[in-house]
Design a protein around this motif. Sequence first.
Motif, PDB file in Angstrom:
ATOM      1  N   LEU A 103       7.632   8.988  -0.612  1.00  0.00           N
ATOM      2  CA  LEU A 103       7.574   7.710   0.092  1.00  0.00           C
ATOM      3  C   LEU A 103       6.189   7.414   0.668  1.00  0.00           C
ATOM      4  CD1 LEU A 103       9.499   5.390   0.740  1.00  0.00           C
ATOM      5  CD2 LEU A 103       9.928   6.447   2.936  1.00  0.00           C
ATOM      6  N   ASP A 104       5.504   8.417   1.221  1.00  0.00           N
ATOM      7  CA  ASP A 104       4.210   8.159   1.858  1.00  0.00           C
ATOM      8  C   ASP A 104       3.068   8.012   0.851  1.00  0.00           C
ATOM      9  OD1 ASP A 104       4.314  10.849   1.178  1.00  0.00           O
ATOM     10  OD2 ASP A 104       3.134  11.491   2.909  1.00  0.00           O
ATOM     11  N   GLN A 105       3.287   8.396  -0.417  1.00  0.00           N
ATOM     12  CA  GLN A 105       2.226   8.343  -1.425  1.00  0.00           C
ATOM     13  C   GLN A 105       2.362   7.174  -2.388  1.00  0.00           C
ATOM     14  OE1 GLN A 105       2.954  12.003  -3.409  1.00  0.00           O
ATOM     15  NE2 GLN A 105       3.066  13.117  -1.493  1.00  0.00           N
ATOM     16  N   ALA A 106       3.563   6.616  -2.495  1.00  0.00           N
ATOM     17  CA  ALA A 106       3.834   5.591  -3.499  1.00  0.00           C
ATOM     18  C   ALA A 106       4.324   4.308  -2.831  1.00  0.00           C
ATOM     19  CB  ALA A 106       4.902   6.100  -4.471  1.00  0.00           C
ATOM     20  N   ILE A 107       4.436   3.274  -3.622  1.00  0.00           N
ATOM     21  CA  ILE A 107       5.109   2.048  -3.201  1.00  0.00           C
ATOM     22  C   ILE A 107       6.496   2.140  -3.816  1.00  0.00           C
ATOM     23  CG2 ILE A 107       5.162  -0.464  -3.447  1.00  0.00           C
ATOM     24  CD1 ILE A 107       1.992  -0.185  -3.611  1.00  0.00           C
ATOM     25  N   THR A 108       7.504   2.121  -2.977  1.00  0.00           N
ATOM     26  CA  THR A 108       8.871   2.337  -3.428  1.00  0.00           C
ATOM     27  C   THR A 108       9.662   1.040  -3.333  1.00  0.00           C
ATOM     28  OG1 THR A 108       8.756   4.625  -2.636  1.00  0.00           O
ATOM     29  CG2 THR A 108      10.952   3.734  -3.099  1.00  0.00           C
ATOM     30  N   VAL A 109      10.219   0.632  -4.467  1.00  0.00           N
ATOM     31  CA  VAL A 109      11.059  -0.559  -4.540  1.00  0.00           C
ATOM     32  C   VAL A 109      12.464  -0.081  -4.908  1.00  0.00           C
ATOM     33  CG1 VAL A 109      11.493  -2.758  -5.704  1.00  0.00           C
ATOM     34  CG2 VAL A 109       9.135  -2.028  -5.228  1.00  0.00           C
ATOM     35  N   ILE A 110      13.447  -0.424  -4.072  1.00  0.00           N
ATOM     36  CA  ILE A 110      14.816   0.013  -4.305  1.00  0.00           C
ATOM     37  C   ILE A 110      15.730  -1.199  -4.440  1.00  0.00           C
ATOM     38  CG2 ILE A 110      16.762   1.362  -3.441  1.00  0.00           C
ATOM     39  CD1 ILE A 110      14.755   3.017  -1.829  1.00  0.00           C
ATOM     40  N   GLU A 111      16.391  -1.295  -5.574  1.00  0.00           N
ATOM     41  CA  GLU A 111      17.403  -2.324  -5.766  1.00  0.00           C
ATOM     42  C   GLU A 111      18.738  -1.805  -5.229  1.00  0.00           C
ATOM     43  OE1 GLU A 111      17.677  -3.973  -9.702  1.00  0.00           O
ATOM     44  OE2 GLU A 111      15.515  -3.781 -10.042  1.00  0.00           O
TER      45      GLU A 111
ATOM     46  N   HIS B  10       6.191   4.484 -12.207  1.00  0.00           N
ATOM     47  CA  HIS B  10       5.173   3.763 -12.974  1.00  0.00           C
ATOM     48  C   HIS B  10       3.817   4.112 -12.360  1.00  0.00           C
ATOM     49  CE1 HIS B  10       8.020   1.212 -15.163  1.00  0.00           C
ATOM     50  NE2 HIS B  10       8.722   1.222 -14.054  1.00  0.00           N
ATOM     51  N   PRO B  11       3.043   4.973 -13.026  1.00  0.00           N
ATOM     52  CA  PRO B  11       1.741   5.361 -12.482  1.00  0.00           C
ATOM     53  C   PRO B  11       0.760   4.186 -12.495  1.00  0.00           C
ATOM     54  CG  PRO B  11       2.447   6.857 -14.247  1.00  0.00           C
ATOM     55  CD  PRO B  11       3.375   5.693 -14.253  1.00  0.00           C
ATOM     56  N   SER B  12      -0.128   4.187 -11.536  1.00  0.00           N
ATOM     57  CA  SER B  12      -1.164   3.164 -11.464  1.00  0.00           C
ATOM     58  C   SER B  12      -2.164   3.355 -12.594  1.00  0.00           C
ATOM     59  CB  SER B  12      -1.893   3.243 -10.122  1.00  0.00           C
ATOM     60  OG  SER B  12      -2.978   2.340 -10.103  1.00  0.00           O
ATOM     61  N   LEU B  13      -2.592   2.246 -13.162  1.00  0.00           N
ATOM     62  CA  LEU B  13      -3.627   2.287 -14.198  1.00  0.00           C
ATOM     63  C   LEU B  13      -5.028   2.116 -13.610  1.00  0.00           C
ATOM     64  CD1 LEU B  13      -1.883   0.024 -16.867  1.00  0.00           C
ATOM     65  CD2 LEU B  13      -2.240   2.511 -16.992  1.00  0.00           C
ATOM     66  N   VAL B  14      -5.098   1.832 -12.299  1.00  0.00           N
ATOM     67  CA  VAL B  14      -6.384   1.518 -11.664  1.00  0.00           C
ATOM     68  C   VAL B  14      -6.690   2.415 -10.461  1.00  0.00           C
ATOM     69  CG1 VAL B  14      -6.410  -0.869 -12.491  1.00  0.00           C
ATOM     70  CG2 VAL B  14      -5.307  -0.336 -10.302  1.00  0.00           C
ATOM     71  N   GLY B  15      -6.009   3.553 -10.375  1.00  0.00           N
ATOM     72  CA  GLY B  15      -6.272   4.481  -9.281  1.00  0.00           C
ATOM     73  C   GLY B  15      -5.579   4.128  -7.979  1.00  0.00           C
ATOM     74  N   GLY B  16      -4.658   3.200  -8.021  1.00  0.00           N
ATOM     75  CA  GLY B  16      -3.907   2.827  -6.828  1.00  0.00           C
ATOM     76  C   GLY B  16      -2.635   3.654  -6.706  1.00  0.00           C
ATOM     77  N   ALA B  17      -1.763   3.196  -5.846  1.00  0.00           N
ATOM     78  CA  ALA B  17      -0.500   3.896  -5.631  1.00  0.00           C
ATOM     79  C   ALA B  17       0.436   3.698  -6.822  1.00  0.00           C
ATOM     80  CB  ALA B  17       0.179   3.372  -4.366  1.00  0.00           C
ATOM     81  N   ASP B  18       1.239   4.724  -7.104  1.00  0.00           N
ATOM     82  CA  ASP B  18       2.274   4.602  -8.116  1.00  0.00           C
ATOM     83  C   ASP B  18       3.379   3.690  -7.591  1.00  0.00           C
ATOM     84  OD1 ASP B  18       0.851   6.446  -9.614  1.00  0.00           O
ATOM     85  OD2 ASP B  18       2.199   8.120  -9.145  1.00  0.00           O
ATOM     86  N   LEU B  19       4.113   3.095  -8.498  1.00  0.00           N
ATOM     87  CA  LEU B  19       5.291   2.301  -8.161  1.00  0.00           C
ATOM     88  C   LEU B  19       6.517   3.121  -8.526  1.00  0.00           C
ATOM     89  CD1 LEU B  19       6.840  -0.339  -7.450  1.00  0.00           C
ATOM     90  CD2 LEU B  19       6.505  -1.029  -9.846  1.00  0.00           C
ATOM     91  N   ILE B  20       7.372   3.345  -7.544  1.00  0.00           N
ATOM     92  CA  ILE B  20       8.652   3.992  -7.808  1.00  0.00           C
ATOM     93  C   ILE B  20       9.705   2.894  -7.739  1.00  0.00           C
ATOM     94  CG2 ILE B  20      10.331   5.675  -7.015  1.00  0.00           C
ATOM     95  CD1 ILE B  20       8.055   7.491  -6.615  1.00  0.00           C
ATOM     96  N   HIS B  21      10.408   2.695  -8.825  1.00  0.00           N
ATOM     97  CA  HIS B  21      11.428   1.649  -8.927  1.00  0.00           C
ATOM     98  C   HIS B  21      12.775   2.348  -9.044  1.00  0.00           C
ATOM     99  CE1 HIS B  21      13.047  -1.993 -11.420  1.00  0.00           C
ATOM    100  NE2 HIS B  21      13.452  -2.047 -10.163  1.00  0.00           N
TER     101      HIS B  21
ATOM    102  N   ARG C 240       0.844  -1.189   0.000  1.00  0.00           N
ATOM    103  CA  ARG C 240       0.000   0.000   0.000  1.00  0.00           C
ATOM    104  C   ARG C 240       0.886   1.249   0.000  1.00  0.00           C
ATOM    105  NH1 ARG C 240      -1.862  -1.167   6.151  1.00  0.00           N
ATOM    106  NH2 ARG C 240      -0.277   0.085   7.158  1.00  0.00           N
ATOM    107  N   PRO C 241       0.308   2.415  -0.245  1.00  0.00           N
ATOM    108  CA  PRO C 241       1.120   3.633  -0.273  1.00  0.00           C
ATOM    109  C   PRO C 241       1.935   3.771   1.018  1.00  0.00           C
ATOM    110  CG  PRO C 241      -1.091   4.104  -1.033  1.00  0.00           C
ATOM    111  CD  PRO C 241      -1.104   2.683  -0.512  1.00  0.00           C
ATOM    112  N   GLY C 242       3.194   4.151   0.858  1.00  0.00           N
ATOM    113  CA  GLY C 242       4.089   4.318   1.989  1.00  0.00           C
ATOM    114  C   GLY C 242       5.002   3.124   2.216  1.00  0.00           C
ATOM    115  N   ASP C 243       4.755   2.028   1.527  1.00  0.00           N
ATOM    116  CA  ASP C 243       5.591   0.842   1.728  1.00  0.00           C
ATOM    117  C   ASP C 243       6.921   0.975   1.001  1.00  0.00           C
ATOM    118  OD1 ASP C 243       3.800  -0.419   3.391  1.00  0.00           O
ATOM    119  OD2 ASP C 243       2.911  -1.644   1.806  1.00  0.00           O
ATOM    120  N   LEU C 244       7.960   0.520   1.674  1.00  0.00           N
ATOM    121  CA  LEU C 244       9.308   0.493   1.133  1.00  0.00           C
ATOM    122  C   LEU C 244       9.746  -0.957   1.027  1.00  0.00           C
ATOM    123  CD1 LEU C 244      12.036   1.810   0.324  1.00  0.00           C
ATOM    124  CD2 LEU C 244      12.591   1.860   2.781  1.00  0.00           C
ATOM    125  N   VAL C 245      10.198  -1.329  -0.159  1.00  0.00           N
ATOM    126  CA  VAL C 245      10.703  -2.676  -0.413  1.00  0.00           C
ATOM    127  C   VAL C 245      12.135  -2.522  -0.885  1.00  0.00           C
ATOM    128  CG1 VAL C 245      10.431  -4.786  -1.776  1.00  0.00           C
ATOM    129  CG2 VAL C 245       8.400  -3.477  -1.085  1.00  0.00           C
TER     130      VAL C 245
END
Length: 180
Positions: free
Chosen positions: A100-108, A68-79, A25-30
């Motif tokens: 960070l609090d608005q998107a789902i952030t995935v960091i390699e 990567h913006p959501s196509l279904v009104g969900g949180a954006d993905l920041i990669h 969900r929005p705010g998650d950090l992976v």
Amino acid sequence: MPITITVNSADQTRAVGQALASQLRPGDLVMLSGGLGAGKTTFTQGIGSGLQVKGRVSSPTFIVARVHPSLVGGADLIHADAYRIKDLTDLETLDLDSTLDQAITVIEWGEGKTEQLSADRLEIEIHREHGGVATSSNGVVDLAQMDDGKRRITIRPLGKRWEGTDWETVFSAFEDGQEK
């Protein structure tokens, strides 16, 4: 407590990422770690598919961060890719904390560099065995023989955000390297 899943193909790696997306969900950090070619981007492709985001999820190595913006009104993905990040000043130039609090952030490649972004995060290590034999019958190396697709994905949930998550149910489709 870490969760470990064994997969046998890139498609299964994507499927584990897609299963994880159902919990994000929005705010998650992976944070993803693993050697070159381990499958970090492949895993993120699964997350992107599960979140139904726009655009092809590809390695952000040279872009550094991609939205990567959501196509279904969900949180954006920041990669993002922190491979070239050397210190806190470099990290601040990415400005990840502002979204960070608005998107789902995935960091390699974030280990040892991006933990301060959130105490509530998922640290995911993707491990592949090294080895194999590159064969060449006509001067062309067959990389498929170098990588059999087997990976061990270890997910470490940190922080209160993940308390009470029923990981067994989330990943119930995966058992002993076989997708049910």
